[in-house]
Design a protein around this motif. Sequence first.
Motif, PDB file in Angstrom:
ATOM      1  N   GLU A 177       0.818  -1.214   0.000  1.00 15.95           N
ATOM      2  CA  GLU A 177       0.000   0.000   0.000  1.00 15.95           C
ATOM      3  C   GLU A 177       0.853   1.267   0.000  1.00 15.95           C
ATOM      4  N   GLN A 178       1.545   1.509   1.102  1.00 14.57           N
ATOM      5  CA  GLN A 178       2.366   2.702   1.270  1.00 14.57           C
ATOM      6  C   GLN A 178       3.391   2.405   2.372  1.00 14.57           C
ATOM      7  N   PRO A 179       4.444   3.213   2.476  1.00 15.32           N
ATOM      8  CA  PRO A 179       5.373   3.012   3.590  1.00 15.32           C
ATOM      9  C   PRO A 179       4.699   3.311   4.921  1.00 15.32           C
ATOM     10  N   GLY A 180       5.201   2.664   5.973  1.00 17.14           N
ATOM     11  CA  GLY A 180       4.760   2.962   7.327  1.00 17.14           C
ATOM     12  C   GLY A 180       5.744   3.869   8.032  1.00 17.14           C
ATOM     13  N   ASP A 181       5.586   3.985   9.335  1.00 15.29           N
ATOM     14  CA  ASP A 181       6.411   4.913  10.105  1.00 15.29           C
ATOM     15  C   ASP A 181       7.900   4.563  10.004  1.00 15.29           C
ATOM     16  N   GLN A 182       8.249   3.308  10.229  1.00 18.58           N
ATOM     17  CA  GLN A 182       9.658   2.932  10.184  1.00 18.58           C
ATOM     18  C   GLN A 182      10.223   3.039   8.773  1.00 18.58           C
ATOM     19  N   GLU A 183       9.403   2.680   7.785  1.00 22.51           N
ATOM     20  CA  GLU A 183       9.846   2.786   6.395  1.00 22.51           C
ATOM     21  C   GLU A 183      10.103   4.244   6.020  1.00 22.51           C
ATOM     22  N   ASP A 184       9.224   5.127   6.475  1.00 23.81           N
ATOM     23  CA  ASP A 184       9.385   6.559   6.200  1.00 23.81           C
ATOM     24  C   ASP A 184      10.686   7.090   6.801  1.00 23.81           C
ATOM     25  N   PHE A 229       4.512   8.292   3.084  1.00 27.92           N
ATOM     26  CA  PHE A 229       3.744   7.871   4.257  1.00 27.92           C
ATOM     27  C   PHE A 229       2.623   8.867   4.527  1.00 27.92           C
ATOM     28  N   ARG A 230       1.398   8.382   4.529  1.00 29.74           N
ATOM     29  CA  ARG A 230       0.258   9.207   4.920  1.00 29.74           C
ATOM     30  C   ARG A 230      -0.090   8.868   6.365  1.00 29.74           C
ATOM     31  N   PHE A 231      -0.181   9.889   7.196  1.00 28.88           N
ATOM     32  CA  PHE A 231      -0.403   9.640   8.618  1.00 28.88           C
ATOM     33  C   PHE A 231      -1.160  10.793   9.252  1.00 28.88           C
ATOM     34  N   THR A 232      -1.662  10.546  10.453  1.00 27.83           N
ATOM     35  CA  THR A 232      -2.235  11.589  11.293  1.00 27.83           C
ATOM     36  C   THR A 232      -1.367  11.704  12.535  1.00 27.83           C
ATOM     37  N   GLN A 233      -1.337  12.909  13.106  1.00 24.29           N
ATOM     38  CA  GLN A 233      -0.510  13.168  14.284  1.00 24.29           C
ATOM     39  C   GLN A 233      -1.138  14.321  15.053  1.00 24.29           C
ATOM     40  N   GLN A 234      -1.376  14.099  16.333  1.00 19.71           N
ATOM     41  CA  GLN A 234      -2.043  15.119  17.126  1.00 19.71           C
ATOM     42  C   GLN A 234      -1.164  16.346  17.349  1.00 19.71           C
ATOM     43  N   ARG A 284       2.966   8.881  15.102  1.00 24.34           N
ATOM     44  CA  ARG A 284       2.312   9.064  13.815  1.00 24.34           C
ATOM     45  C   ARG A 284       1.472   7.823  13.503  1.00 24.34           C
ATOM     46  N   ILE A 285       0.195   8.041  13.223  1.00 21.05           N
ATOM     47  CA  ILE A 285      -0.759   6.960  13.009  1.00 21.05           C
ATOM     48  C   ILE A 285      -1.035   6.809  11.519  1.00 21.05           C
ATOM     49  N   HIS A 286      -0.852   5.587  11.014  1.00 20.65           N
ATOM     50  CA  HIS A 286      -1.113   5.281   9.611  1.00 20.65           C
ATOM     51  C   HIS A 286      -2.509   5.731   9.198  1.00 20.65           C
ATOM     52  N   ALA A 287      -2.601   6.351   8.034  1.00 19.81           N
ATOM     53  CA  ALA A 287      -3.882   6.716   7.433  1.00 19.81           C
ATOM     54  C   ALA A 287      -3.908   6.164   6.010  1.00 19.81           C
ATOM     55  N   THR A 288      -4.963   5.455   5.667  1.00 20.14           N
ATOM     56  CA  THR A 288      -5.050   4.834   4.349  1.00 20.14           C
ATOM     57  C   THR A 288      -5.017   5.888   3.252  1.00 20.14           C
ATOM     58  N   PRO A 289      -4.207   5.695   2.213  1.00 18.25           N
ATOM     59  CA  PRO A 289      -4.200   6.652   1.106  1.00 18.25           C
ATOM     60  C   PRO A 289      -5.570   6.736   0.437  1.00 18.25           C
ATOM     61  N   GLU A 290      -5.901   7.914  -0.032  1.00 17.83           N
ATOM     62  CA  GLU A 290      -7.117   8.085  -0.809  1.00 17.83           C
ATOM     63  C   GLU A 290      -6.885   7.606  -2.237  1.00 17.83           C
ATOM     64  N   ALA A 291      -7.998   7.373  -2.949  1.00 18.53           N
ATOM     65  CA  ALA A 291      -7.878   6.981  -4.356  1.00 18.53           C
ATOM     66  C   ALA A 291      -7.096   8.010  -5.150  1.00 18.53           C
ATOM     67  N   ALA A 292      -7.237   9.301  -4.795  1.00 19.25           N
ATOM     68  CA  ALA A 292      -6.518  10.350  -5.510  1.00 19.25           C
ATOM     69  C   ALA A 292      -5.009  10.252  -5.307  1.00 19.25           C
TER      70      ALA A 292
END
Length: 222
Positions: free
Chosen positions: A63-70, A107-112, A118-126
């Motif tokens: 899908e996409q890289p995660g935190d460690q991959e980033d 890496f797409r993520f959310t962070q407060q 950093r929390i993984h967020a699924t990439p959008e179709a775009a």
Amino acid sequence: MAGGAEKPERPGAEQWLPEPGHRDVATLREAATGCRGCELWEPATQVVFSAGATGGRLALVGEQPGDQEDRRGVPFVGPAGRLLQAAVEEAGIAREDVYVTNAVKHFRFTQQAPGNRRIHATPEAAHVTACRPWLAAELAAVDPEVVVVLGATAGRALLGPSFRVTKERGHVIERETSRGTKRFVATLHPSAVLRTPPEQRDAARDGLVADLRVAAAALGPR
């Protein structure tokens, strides 16, 4: 638009690709560092392009890289990557035959707040659409015999929006590509195995290995 959130700029990656005829994996990887095809490049640490054999007979697409991959700049180096590596070996696939990449390169993520996890967020179709030129170009360069799609995002990127992992996993799917007829095998993303309840995790892992054995059989002898 007045009163609405500003729409992210997503021109797509095509303009950052090297000229045709100069699209080997090394050149693509270097060019991808400058990609601004969507907004994901800005908060990410770096682009995470690919790893493994650039002439591999089998490509694994996640899908996409995660935190460690980033942070490290290499795909599948976290817990999901370790599970995948073990499953590939158990399925009898030689490491030197494998090329590994993702449908989305940042890496797409959310962070407060800064410093928070950093929390993984699924990439959008775009995001998948914007990044697809990289995936198409690298698979054309590698020209694998079999492509294993790991999860829904990779499956939709390569097999279309109607793709469903639960419906299409574990058998060979043939599709026409720019390199002729290619074979695909779909399976779960290893991170989905890790998210499975503990009492079901062994079965989920066994399913992943079984699907990879289908891909290994599709490769045939070296």
